[in-house]
Design a protein around this motif. Structure first.
Motif, PDB file in Angstrom:
ATOM      1  N   VAL A 221       1.565  -1.168   0.005  1.00 29.23           N
ATOM      2  CA  VAL A 221      -0.111  -0.575   0.112  1.00 29.23           C
ATOM      3  C   VAL A 221       0.910   1.196  -0.226  1.00 29.23           C
ATOM      4  O   VAL A 221       2.080   1.714   0.781  1.00 29.23           O
ATOM      5  CB  VAL A 221      -1.027  -0.103   1.250  1.00 29.23           C
ATOM      6  CG1 VAL A 221      -1.838   1.452   1.896  1.00 29.23           C
ATOM      7  CG2 VAL A 221      -2.150  -1.149   1.438  1.00 29.23           C
ATOM      8  N   TRP A 222       0.481   2.237  -0.528  1.00 34.79           N
ATOM      9  CA  TRP A 222       1.104   3.308  -0.695  1.00 34.79           C
ATOM     10  C   TRP A 222       0.305   4.445   0.158  1.00 34.79           C
ATOM     11  O   TRP A 222      -1.140   4.793  -0.572  1.00 34.79           O
ATOM     12  CB  TRP A 222       1.747   4.056  -1.785  1.00 34.79           C
ATOM     13  CG  TRP A 222       1.891   3.437  -2.957  1.00 34.79           C
ATOM     14  CD1 TRP A 222       3.577   3.198  -3.111  1.00 34.79           C
ATOM     15  CD2 TRP A 222       1.661   3.618  -3.780  1.00 34.79           C
ATOM     16  NE1 TRP A 222       3.938   2.924  -4.237  1.00 34.79           N
ATOM     17  CE2 TRP A 222       3.868   2.166  -4.340  1.00 34.79           C
ATOM     18  CE3 TRP A 222       0.915   2.905  -4.973  1.00 34.79           C
ATOM     19  CZ2 TRP A 222       3.297   1.743  -5.797  1.00 34.79           C
ATOM     20  CZ3 TRP A 222       1.559   2.427  -5.909  1.00 34.79           C
ATOM     21  CH2 TRP A 222       2.698   1.669  -6.666  1.00 34.79           C
ATOM     22  N   ASN A 223       0.679   5.145   0.743  1.00 39.36           N
ATOM     23  CA  ASN A 223      -0.278   6.344   1.654  1.00 39.36           C
ATOM     24  C   ASN A 223       0.096   7.843   1.970  1.00 39.36           C
ATOM     25  O   ASN A 223       1.074   8.149   2.095  1.00 39.36           O
ATOM     26  CB  ASN A 223      -0.137   5.514   3.163  1.00 39.36           C
ATOM     27  CG  ASN A 223      -0.893   4.284   3.796  1.00 39.36           C
ATOM     28  OD1 ASN A 223      -1.808   4.219   3.596  1.00 39.36           O
ATOM     29  ND2 ASN A 223      -0.240   3.755   4.364  1.00 39.36           N
ATOM     30  N   VAL A 224      -1.059   7.928   1.070  1.00 38.76           N
ATOM     31  CA  VAL A 224      -1.061   9.701   0.017  1.00 38.76           C
ATOM     32  C   VAL A 224      -1.091  10.952   1.465  1.00 38.76           C
ATOM     33  O   VAL A 224      -2.829   9.913   1.739  1.00 38.76           O
ATOM     34  CB  VAL A 224      -1.072   9.660  -1.229  1.00 38.76           C
ATOM     35  CG1 VAL A 224      -0.881  11.083  -1.910  1.00 38.76           C
ATOM     36  CG2 VAL A 224      -0.823   8.722  -2.502  1.00 38.76           C
ATOM     37  N   ARG A 225      -0.939  11.706   1.599  1.00 38.73           N
ATOM     38  CA  ARG A 225      -1.278  12.318   2.657  1.00 38.73           C
ATOM     39  C   ARG A 225      -1.154  13.576   2.637  1.00 38.73           C
ATOM     40  O   ARG A 225       0.551  14.132   1.952  1.00 38.73           O
ATOM     41  CB  ARG A 225      -0.653  12.187   3.868  1.00 38.73           C
ATOM     42  CG  ARG A 225      -0.944  10.274   4.828  1.00 38.73           C
ATOM     43  CD  ARG A 225      -0.730   9.754   5.900  1.00 38.73           C
ATOM     44  NE  ARG A 225      -0.883   9.253   6.569  1.00 38.73           N
ATOM     45  CZ  ARG A 225      -0.188   7.885   6.429  1.00 38.73           C
ATOM     46  NH1 ARG A 225       0.885   8.542   6.387  1.00 38.73           N
ATOM     47  NH2 ARG A 225      -0.832   6.574   7.449  1.00 38.73           N
ATOM     48  N   SER A 226      -1.571  14.709   2.605  1.00 45.60           N
ATOM     49  CA  SER A 226      -1.484  15.800   2.641  1.00 45.60           C
ATOM     50  C   SER A 226      -1.701  17.074   4.045  1.00 45.60           C
ATOM     51  O   SER A 226      -2.969  16.934   4.405  1.00 45.60           O
ATOM     52  CB  SER A 226      -2.235  16.239   1.383  1.00 45.60           C
ATOM     53  OG  SER A 226      -1.722  18.285   1.321  1.00 45.60           O
ATOM     54  N   ALA A 227      -0.570  17.362   4.338  1.00 50.58           N
ATOM     55  CA  ALA A 227      -0.560  18.093   5.757  1.00 50.58           C
ATOM     56  C   ALA A 227      -1.487  19.453   5.322  1.00 50.58           C
ATOM     57  O   ALA A 227      -2.026  20.043   6.745  1.00 50.58           O
ATOM     58  CB  ALA A 227      -0.217  18.391   6.174  1.00 50.58           C
ATOM     59  N   GLN A 228      -2.173  20.382   4.456  1.00 46.30           N
ATOM     60  CA  GLN A 228      -2.623  21.349   4.041  1.00 46.30           C
ATOM     61  C   GLN A 228      -3.780  20.922   3.003  1.00 46.30           C
ATOM     62  O   GLN A 228      -4.728  22.555   3.173  1.00 46.30           O
ATOM     63  CB  GLN A 228      -1.257  21.864   3.215  1.00 46.30           C
ATOM     64  CG  GLN A 228      -2.264  23.091   2.945  1.00 46.30           C
ATOM     65  CD  GLN A 228      -0.791  24.429   2.628  1.00 46.30           C
ATOM     66  OE1 GLN A 228       0.656  23.945   2.658  1.00 46.30           O
ATOM     67  NE2 GLN A 228      -0.718  25.928   2.712  1.00 46.30           N
ATOM     68  N   TYR A 229      -3.926  20.589   2.267  1.00 45.71           N
ATOM     69  CA  TYR A 229      -4.995  20.118   1.244  1.00 45.71           C
ATOM     70  C   TYR A 229      -5.357  19.344   0.911  1.00 45.71           C
ATOM     71  O   TYR A 229      -4.923  17.637   1.743  1.00 45.71           O
ATOM     72  CB  TYR A 229      -4.073  19.793   0.203  1.00 45.71           C
ATOM     73  CG  TYR A 229      -3.333  21.693  -0.831  1.00 45.71           C
ATOM     74  CD1 TYR A 229      -4.074  22.745  -0.815  1.00 45.71           C
ATOM     75  CD2 TYR A 229      -2.001  21.414  -0.694  1.00 45.71           C
ATOM     76  CE1 TYR A 229      -2.938  23.713  -0.846  1.00 45.71           C
ATOM     77  CE2 TYR A 229      -1.207  22.623  -0.995  1.00 45.71           C
ATOM     78  CZ  TYR A 229      -1.788  23.625  -0.700  1.00 45.71           C
ATOM     79  OH  TYR A 229      -0.643  24.503  -0.593  1.00 45.71           O
ATOM     80  N   ASP A 230      -6.927  19.031   0.771  1.00 42.96           N
ATOM     81  CA  ASP A 230      -7.982  18.170   0.394  1.00 42.96           C
ATOM     82  C   ASP A 230      -7.605  17.495  -1.102  1.00 42.96           C
ATOM     83  O   ASP A 230      -7.855  18.651  -1.735  1.00 42.96           O
ATOM     84  CB  ASP A 230      -9.418  18.247   1.072  1.00 42.96           C
ATOM     85  CG  ASP A 230      -9.641  18.137   2.188  1.00 42.96           C
ATOM     86  OD1 ASP A 230      -9.043  17.441   3.137  1.00 42.96           O
ATOM     87  OD2 ASP A 230     -10.952  18.640   2.609  1.00 42.96           O
ATOM     88  N   MET A 231      -7.460  16.758  -1.562  1.00 37.34           N
ATOM     89  CA  MET A 231      -7.332  15.946  -2.394  1.00 37.34           C
ATOM     90  C   MET A 231      -8.704  16.115  -3.628  1.00 37.34           C
ATOM     91  O   MET A 231      -9.761  15.320  -2.610  1.00 37.34           O
ATOM     92  CB  MET A 231      -6.468  14.916  -2.551  1.00 37.34           C
ATOM     93  CG  MET A 231      -5.447  14.676  -2.620  1.00 37.34           C
ATOM     94  SD  MET A 231      -4.203  13.205  -2.110  1.00 37.34           S
ATOM     95  CE  MET A 231      -4.863  12.303  -0.500  1.00 37.34           C
ATOM     96  N   THR A 232      -8.900  16.726  -4.484  1.00 37.52           N
ATOM     97  CA  THR A 232     -10.053  16.284  -5.502  1.00 37.52           C
ATOM     98  C   THR A 232     -10.533  15.776  -6.260  1.00 37.52           C
ATOM     99  O   THR A 232     -11.025  14.470  -6.276  1.00 37.52           O
ATOM    100  CB  THR A 232     -10.360  17.170  -5.998  1.00 37.52           C
ATOM    101  OG1 THR A 232      -9.643  17.499  -6.620  1.00 37.52           O
ATOM    102  CG2 THR A 232     -11.009  19.069  -4.637  1.00 37.52           C
ATOM    103  N   GLN A 233      -8.758  14.875  -7.103  1.00 35.73           N
ATOM    104  CA  GLN A 233      -8.521  13.596  -7.652  1.00 35.73           C
ATOM    105  C   GLN A 233      -7.226  13.314  -7.682  1.00 35.73           C
ATOM    106  O   GLN A 233      -6.578  13.668  -7.545  1.00 35.73           O
ATOM    107  CB  GLN A 233      -9.503  13.842  -8.892  1.00 35.73           C
ATOM    108  CG  GLN A 233      -8.801  12.936  -9.940  1.00 35.73           C
ATOM    109  CD  GLN A 233      -9.449  13.543 -11.372  1.00 35.73           C
ATOM    110  OE1 GLN A 233      -8.574  14.303 -12.305  1.00 35.73           O
ATOM    111  NE2 GLN A 233     -11.320  12.912 -11.933  1.00 35.73           N
TER     112      GLN A 233
END
Length: 284
Positions: A221-233
């Protein structure tokens, strides 16, 4: 930064699915033309079509900002409020379905496959109206039309035209259409619009460092995270540019199962309301 990021995404786009031989994007500095097609709302029958000025289509071209703002047509109503052809005098509603086409014509692209892509910065269009991106290809006397389209949803769009006949294809148009009742200009604000461009806006303030992937490399599994943004796609491509998976509105975290993928490099194209970026992922 804007140009670098767009070039990276465009390079991926070129190799997706069908390898189009030409690729174009939204160029607000281009020669934008307008064409109106008018239909009967009761029967759907075609009434007439003719060239219109781009401003009369109600498309706002801002070369300085690099954007096009696509709107429903309301000047036919504004100019003819007492004409029953354009305005239903009983209901006060527009009396015709108006398809407003905003496009660039480039016949040097005829006879080859074509990809038309760009960014969608906002879509507040009323649900009664449809907005699409298109590629239209005609023969020399306009008696044959071939068309490819894409809805203007999400943060990006892509139209791919592959139905090529070099012996007959003569005229190539790419652009946008907004279709629905010709509108009362008093409702302009509530009818909304779609704003598109050839590159993501505001990327000088877009913090690509806020995105992290762990573990990377990974075999599960790759866990993709952002501390600043919500990913729309998030769209996952293999190294050849083939789309492997797509995730819509995952928010600030996304777990991508790679257990069934082959070993090697992959790319995740991440879109947010503030900008887009592409990150490389490795499968062990």
């Amino acid at each position: 930064m804007k140009t670098k990021l767009f070039s990276m995404i465009a390079a991926l786009t070129l190799s997706m699915g069908v390898a189009a031989q030409n690729s174009v994007s939204v160029d607000a500095g281009g020669n934008w033309l307008g064409y109106a097609n008018i239909f009967d709302p009761a029967t759907g029958d075609y009434i007439f079509g003719e060239p219109w000025g781009i401003q009369d289509i109600q498309t706002v071209v801002d070369a300085g900002e690099g954007t096009l703002t696509l709107q429903p047509n309301f000047n036919t109503y504004a100019d003819n409020p007492t004409d029953p052809f354009w305005v239903d005098q009983a209901t006060g509603l527009g009396a015709k379905i108006f398809e407003g086409n905003s496009y660039i014509e480039d016949n040097s692209l005829a006879g080859e496959e074509l990809t038309f892509s760009g960014f969608i910065h906002s879509n507040t269009l009323d649900a009664e109206y449809d907005a699409i991106a298109f590629i239209k290809v005609f023969n020399a006397n306009y008696s044959v039309l071939k068309i490819a389209t894409a809805a203007l949803n999400g943060s990006t769009f892509e139209v791919v035209f592959t139905d090529v006949n070099p012996a007959e294809d003569a005229v190539v148009q790419y652009g946008f259409a907004v279709t629905g009742l010709n509108a009362n200009p008093d409702n302009e604000a509530t009818l909304g619009s779609v704003v598109v461009s050839g590159q993501s806006l505001g990327l000088t303030d877009f913090n690509t460092a806020s995105f992290s992937v762990a573990p990377n490399p990974s075999n599960a599994v790759w866990n993709v995270r952002s501390a600043q943004y919500d990913m729309t796609q998030v769209v996952l491509f293999d190294v050849l540019g083939k789309k492997v998976a797509q995730f819509n509105n995952p928010g600030s975290t996304l777990a991508i199962d790679n257990s069934n993928l082959s070993k090697g490099a992959y790319f995740a194209q991440i879109s947010t309301a503030s900008g887009s970026t592409t990150v490389q992922l490795m499968k062990n």
